[in-house]
Design an enzyme around this catalytic site. Structure first.
Site, PDB file in Angstrom:
ATOM      1  N   SER A 179       0.726  -1.204  -0.098  1.00  0.00           N
ATOM      2  CA  SER A 179       0.116  -0.138  -0.100  1.00  0.00           C
ATOM      3  C   SER A 179       0.723   1.321  -0.030  1.00  0.00           C
ATOM      4  O   SER A 179       2.093   1.155   0.420  1.00  0.00           O
ATOM      5  CB  SER A 179      -1.014  -0.023   1.062  1.00  0.00           C
ATOM      6  OG  SER A 179      -1.307   1.338   1.482  1.00  0.00           O
ATOM      7  N   TYR A 192      -2.620  -0.842  10.403  1.00  0.00           N
ATOM      8  CA  TYR A 192      -2.409  -1.306   9.017  1.00  0.00           C
ATOM      9  C   TYR A 192      -1.289  -0.881   8.187  1.00  0.00           C
ATOM     10  O   TYR A 192      -0.658  -1.945   7.551  1.00  0.00           O
ATOM     11  CB  TYR A 192      -3.763  -0.716   8.307  1.00  0.00           C
ATOM     12  CG  TYR A 192      -3.967  -0.776   6.799  1.00  0.00           C
ATOM     13  CD1 TYR A 192      -4.359  -2.146   6.452  1.00  0.00           C
ATOM     14  CD2 TYR A 192      -3.523   0.129   6.026  1.00  0.00           C
ATOM     15  CE1 TYR A 192      -4.804  -2.176   5.048  1.00  0.00           C
ATOM     16  CE2 TYR A 192      -3.746   0.238   4.712  1.00  0.00           C
ATOM     17  CZ  TYR A 192      -4.137  -1.087   3.924  1.00  0.00           C
ATOM     18  OH  TYR A 192      -4.280  -1.317   2.706  1.00  0.00           O
TER      19      TYR A 192
END
Length: 289
Positions: A179, A192
């Site tokens: 990400s 995360y």
């Protein structure tokens, strides 16, 4: 030029991750309408976690259009998984749906066994499944949330890769979804983002290891920015959805159909000299990573 929406038409949120694609407005674009396959993956078998919706669905359908048979792993979104299966079969390829809780090591092993029983081989592993639970303060992240985020996002990826690699051959490859948050962080997605940083390091380290051991297996990653997937309305508030993607240089959110081609490139022989790398699909943000 495609006329992609800048922001969601609806800010309806969902209360269960990873979310349901059919409830989204607009529904994410799965594959570019004018894309023509050219057998780049003919005869290959791809196992895709989180393949029922979002980026995973787009990867599955795009890979199928390029000639691959597909196994998709999903949590409990039966209708989304069935829809993806129909899309893959409409491309003339086989699709195996496997319900799997990636928090359970025994289910991960069963996932690999079922795929091998059906297709005899696994040529491409796409580690794509993930969860995220925004919190305003680090002290709001409970031990249970921390454990689940790491278990689903990185521990399961590690365990699944361990289970698949013994069945791979030279020329096969692994692609991990990291990400943009791995590179510039995120103030409300601390756990995360930490897992995505681990995925980036895992990708590089595994690539180095497999090359050193002369396996012929390539390992790469894709780092999406703000992409319109079911994970988004199941993670953020209606107010946050209103501005989703506007912070990118392109000023809009991305579609799964715009991310999947990066996975296809890395999975194909066109990327035969590429390993340990990450492709950034993020609307123009400069990462330098």
């Amino acid at each position: 030029m495609n006329n992609y929406p800048e922001t969601p038409a609806s800010t309806e949120t969902q209360d269960h991750q990873p979310g349901v694609q059919t409830r989204m407005d607009p529904e994410p674009e799965v594959i570019k309408a004018d894309y023509q396959g050219s057998n780049k993956l003919k005869g290959k078998v791809a196992l895709i976690t989180g393949g029922d919706s979002g980026i995973g669905r787009s990867i599955a359908v795009l890979f199928a259009r390029e000639g691959a048979d597909i196994a998709i792993c999903y949590l409990d979104e039966d209708q989304d998984a069935l829809d993806t299966k129909k899309m893959v079969e409409a491309e003339g390829q086989r699709c195996l749906m496997i319900q799997c809780d990636l928090q359970q090591p025994e289910e991960i092993k069963a996932l690999v066994t079922q795929t091998l029983d059906a297709f005899k081989t696994i040529n491409i592993l796409v580690n794509n499944a993930g969860v995220q639970y925004p919190q305003e303060h680090i002290t709001d992240i409970s031990p249970e949330q921390l454990a689940k985020t790491f278990q689903v996002n990185i521990f399961a990826m590690f365990q699944l890769t361990q289970a698949v690699i013994p069945h791979m051959q030279a020329g096969d490859n692994i692609i991990n979804t990291t990400s943009i948050t791995s590179y510039h962080g995120h103030d409300t997605l601390i756990d995360y983002s930490s897992t995505k940083g681990a995925i980036t390091s895992f990708t590089r380290s595994l690539s180095t290891n497999l090359l050193k051991n002369k396996t012929g297996i390539r390992v790469n990653g894709v780092a999406p920015g703000p992409i319109w997937t079911p994970l988004i309305p199941s993670s953020f508030s209606a107010e946050e959805l209103e501005d989703f993607g506007k912070q990118t240089p392109m000023g809009r959110m991305g579609q799964p159909s715009e991310v999947a081609p990066a996975f296809l490139f890395l999975a194909s022989d066109e990327a035969s000299y590429i390993s340990g790398q990450v492709i950034h699909v993020n609307g123009g943000s400069i990462i330098n990573g």
